[in-house]
Design an enzyme around this catalytic site. Structure first.
Site, short mmCIF file in Angstrom:
data_model
loop_
_atom_site.label_atom_id
_atom_site.label_comp_id
_atom_site.label_asym_id
_atom_site.label_seq_id
_atom_site.Cartn_x
_atom_site.Cartn_y
_atom_site.Cartn_z
N TYR A 100 -6.71 -54.88 -10.27
CA TYR A 100 -6.19 -54.04 -11.35
C TYR A 100 -7.28 -53.05 -11.77
CZ TYR A 100 -4.93 -52.60 -16.09
OH TYR A 100 -4.65 -51.85 -17.19
N GLU A 183 -3.71 -45.43 -14.26
CA GLU A 183 -3.73 -46.86 -13.93
C GLU A 183 -3.20 -47.11 -12.53
OE1 GLU A 183 -2.38 -50.21 -16.80
OE2 GLU A 183 -0.70 -49.91 -15.43
#
Lengths: 361, 288
Positions: A100, A183
């Site tokens: 992530y 992101e």
């Protein structure tokens, strides 16, 4: 303004971040023509602006034989109330590991903050809440064009170094695209290298023009109309219309309505230095909402002239009762004008909202 | 009082614009009233040699500072050029930059604030109404007639809501030491932490009112950092999640920034939170 996944991936790809082979389709039948280039193992992803899309049934897997049928299924779905208008069809990656990474604006340090976790995927938020050490964070000076290697090492820890170029390029996207958030979740390793399997990009609304974005899609048509007049405007569904100047004061007016157990119809901030014309447009806009039977006008300040406001209210001449609370330049002239035309002007926010509650009840 | 006093010399950047012009006059009216120095010069590229309400205009901040003794700048430069104006001021030696401009892209603000820090320049704002120390000085656009001198500091993310609270305090006979609008944007120069640290060193200030909004957790950080008695008010309890309420800074972010949870966390620090502006004077009396 939020970009959809396929738009964000186009941007990422231009910045050299590898993304899966894919194509956007707007009807299920279009998928057949693209199978030769994408291959036989497919992921179909609904292009909707909804959090938790995967869990809500917005991502389906298929192969060549089931592609059209699966696409039909996905287009017929409703993802948390949002209909599916387009689908991103991608090759299914042979994922070895999911990470992530995200870059956001850190209010406390006033600098970009980069978050990285060794375990990416759909449960990243709950994982981060359960164990703070699961997510590493570094702050980068906004004066730097690249993430310095020492910070990259700190960020990655024992994660593979081959992730570094993609993360540095994501930082370039963040800087150059005026992003509030960039992101990749998950950022994946495969036998063929590193890929951004998903993509999220939110552009600063104050920078849309210089990013070449003419229309802010996140606003409704009426909200866009309000924006043209220089208003900040949100519809809330109650019966008491609200017009204020300044975001804080207008919000506080809404809060006070709730405090007295009323329901506000809207938030409308007319902005600084509102003149007769703008006040008139604001009153008319709020009065045009169905269900509004009273409007509270709460204006305060040095630039805004009360006589101008009064003239605007009188010129609008709308059916709902208008209750005015204002203070500032030319307050007396404003009061006299309003009184002549049968409007009430009250001295405090509390009094104005109590009066509105009586009308609304 | 904090950040500045009567003796401060002020320049105004984009003094020839509509807002710059108007507020230069008001700031100098106030300076005359209290016996301060006020706006001594203005800067506007290409407008050097002009005058605005008797104040000389220069092309650059550096030129203005060559001719005049000033340490603060009030910035009315349009959004897309405002960050550059902050950097110009810091580079020229300005110690306090008050940024009134709203809608500055947040990446510009981050760069300008970082650059100003390298030059030891304190930035208030952007999207700030400025600061007002009643009886001493006014840097910005706050209506001075609502305020009165006293021992309560006010720190706010809002403009007009600040005037509302100051009006309530004044009507209740509670004077203010300095009222500072730190700005409503997601990234701002001085935060609650910084302004509270200034108030702690100020002998005039006995207690502080904090006026916050939905978004971020800067209010809570500030309260944790100070020993001063504090009363808080947070606007936006009725704001629906994910809706914009005018300020970029007022976007509710994943639970942390919504008004109710913010109020809960502040209350847990034994700080009184007013449920409406008119309650603030009573609560502040209780901590004085």
């Amino acid at each position: 303004m939020k970009l959809l996944e396929y738009e964000a991936k186009e941007v990422f790809s231009k910045y050299g971040i590898p993304v899966p082979k894919g194509v956007l389709i707007r009807a299920p039948e279009e998928i057949a023509a693209h199978l030769p280039e994408i291959g036989d193992a497919l992921v179909l992803k609904a292009q909707v602006d909804v959090g938790g899309r995967g869990k809500a049934g917005g991502v389906l897997f298929a192969d060549g034989a089931t592609a059209v049928e699966t696409a039909r299924d996905l287009f017929s779905r409703d993802i948390r109330g949002v209909p599916v208008g387009s689908v991103l069809v991608e090759e299914k990656l042979a994922i070895e590991h999911e990470y992530y990474v995200s870059i956001a604006v850190d209010r406390s340090s006033r600098q970009p903050v980069i978050l990285f976790a060794d375990a990416g995927g759909v449960d990243i938020e709950s994982a981060a809440l359960a164990d703070e050490s699961a997510v590493r964070r570094v702050i980068v000076s906004p004066l730097l064009h690249d993430i310095p290697p020492f910070l990259m090492r700190e960020l990655l820890g024992d994660a593979p170094k081959e992730l570094a170029p993609a993360i540095n390029r994501l930082y370039h996207v963040f800087r150059e695209k005026d992003a509030m958030l960039a992101e990749i979740n998950p950022l994946v390793t495969t036998p063929r290298g590193v890929y951004a399997a998903d993509a999220k990009l939110i552009i600063d609304d104050n920078a849309l023009a210089r990013q070449g974005i003419a229309v802010n899609r996140d606003l409704s048509e009426r909200e866009r109309e309000a924006e043209k007049h220089g208003f900040s405007y949100v519809e809330l569904g109650g019966s008491i219309g609200v017009i204020g100047n300044g975001a804080g004061l207008t919000m506080s007016t809404l809060d006070l309505i709730e405090f007295y157990h009323g329901r506000a119809a809207n938030f409308l901030d007319v902005g600084g230095g509102a003149d007769q014309e703008r006040v008139m447009h604001a009153v008319k806009l709020v009065a045009s909402m169905p269900g509004v039977n009273v409007i509270v006008v709460n204006l305060l300040g040095g630039i805004t002239r009360c006589d101008e406001v009064a003239k605007g209210i009188i010129a609008a001449d709308v059916p709902p009762k208008v209750i005015v609370r204002m203070a500032g330049t030319n307050e007396e002239e404003g009061r006299e004008l309003l009184a002549e035309h049968g409007y009430r002007m009250l001295g405090s926010m509390d009094a104005a909202i109590r009066a509105a509650m009586e009308v609304s009840a | 009082m904090i950040y500045a006093d009567k003796s401060v010399g002020v320049i105004v950047q984009n003094i020839t614009g509509r807002q710059g012009r108007f507020h230069t006059e008001l700031m100098n009216d106030y300076a005359r009233e209290v016996g301060g120095r006020g706006v001594v010069a203005g800067a506007a590229p290409g407008k050097g040699g002009q005058e605005v309400h008797g104040v000389p205009v220069y092309n650059t901040v550096r030129e203005a500072l060559r001719e005049h003794d000033a340490t603060a700048s009030v910035i009315f430069v349009p959004a897309m050029a405002a960050a550059d104006a902050v950097m110009e001021a810091a580079h020229a030696g300005i110690e306090l930059a008050v940024v009134i401009t709203e809608h500055i892209p947040v990446h510009d603000t981050m760069k300008a604030v970082a650059y100003a820090e390298l030059h030891d320049c304190t930035v208030i704002g952007p999207n700030s109404p400025g600061l007002l120390s009643p009886g001493e000085c006014k840097l910005g656009i706050m209506p001075a007639h609502l305020a009165t001198r006293g021992g309560v500091g006010v720190i706010s993310r809002s403009g007009t809501l600040t005037y509302e609270v100051v009006d309530e305090l004044t009507r209740a006979g509670i004077g203010q030491s300095t009222i500072v609008g730190i700005g409503g944007d997601p990234v701002i120069g001085q935060t609650f932490v910084d302004a509270l640290a200034e108030f702690e060193d100020d002998p005039w200030t006995e207690a502080v009112v904090i006026i916050g909004e939905v978004g971020g957790n800067l209010e809570e950080e500030g309260i944790r950092s100070t020993d001063l008695p504090v009363v808080a008010y947070i606007a936006g309890v009725s704001a629906p999640p994910e809706k914009r309420m005018g300020h970029a800074g007022a976007i509710i972010e994943g639970g942390e920034g919504d008004a109710r949870s913010k109020i809960r966390r502040i209350s847990a620090l034994d700080v009184l939170v007013a449920s409406r502006p008119s309650e603030i004077p009573e609560l502040i009396r209780g901590v004085l």
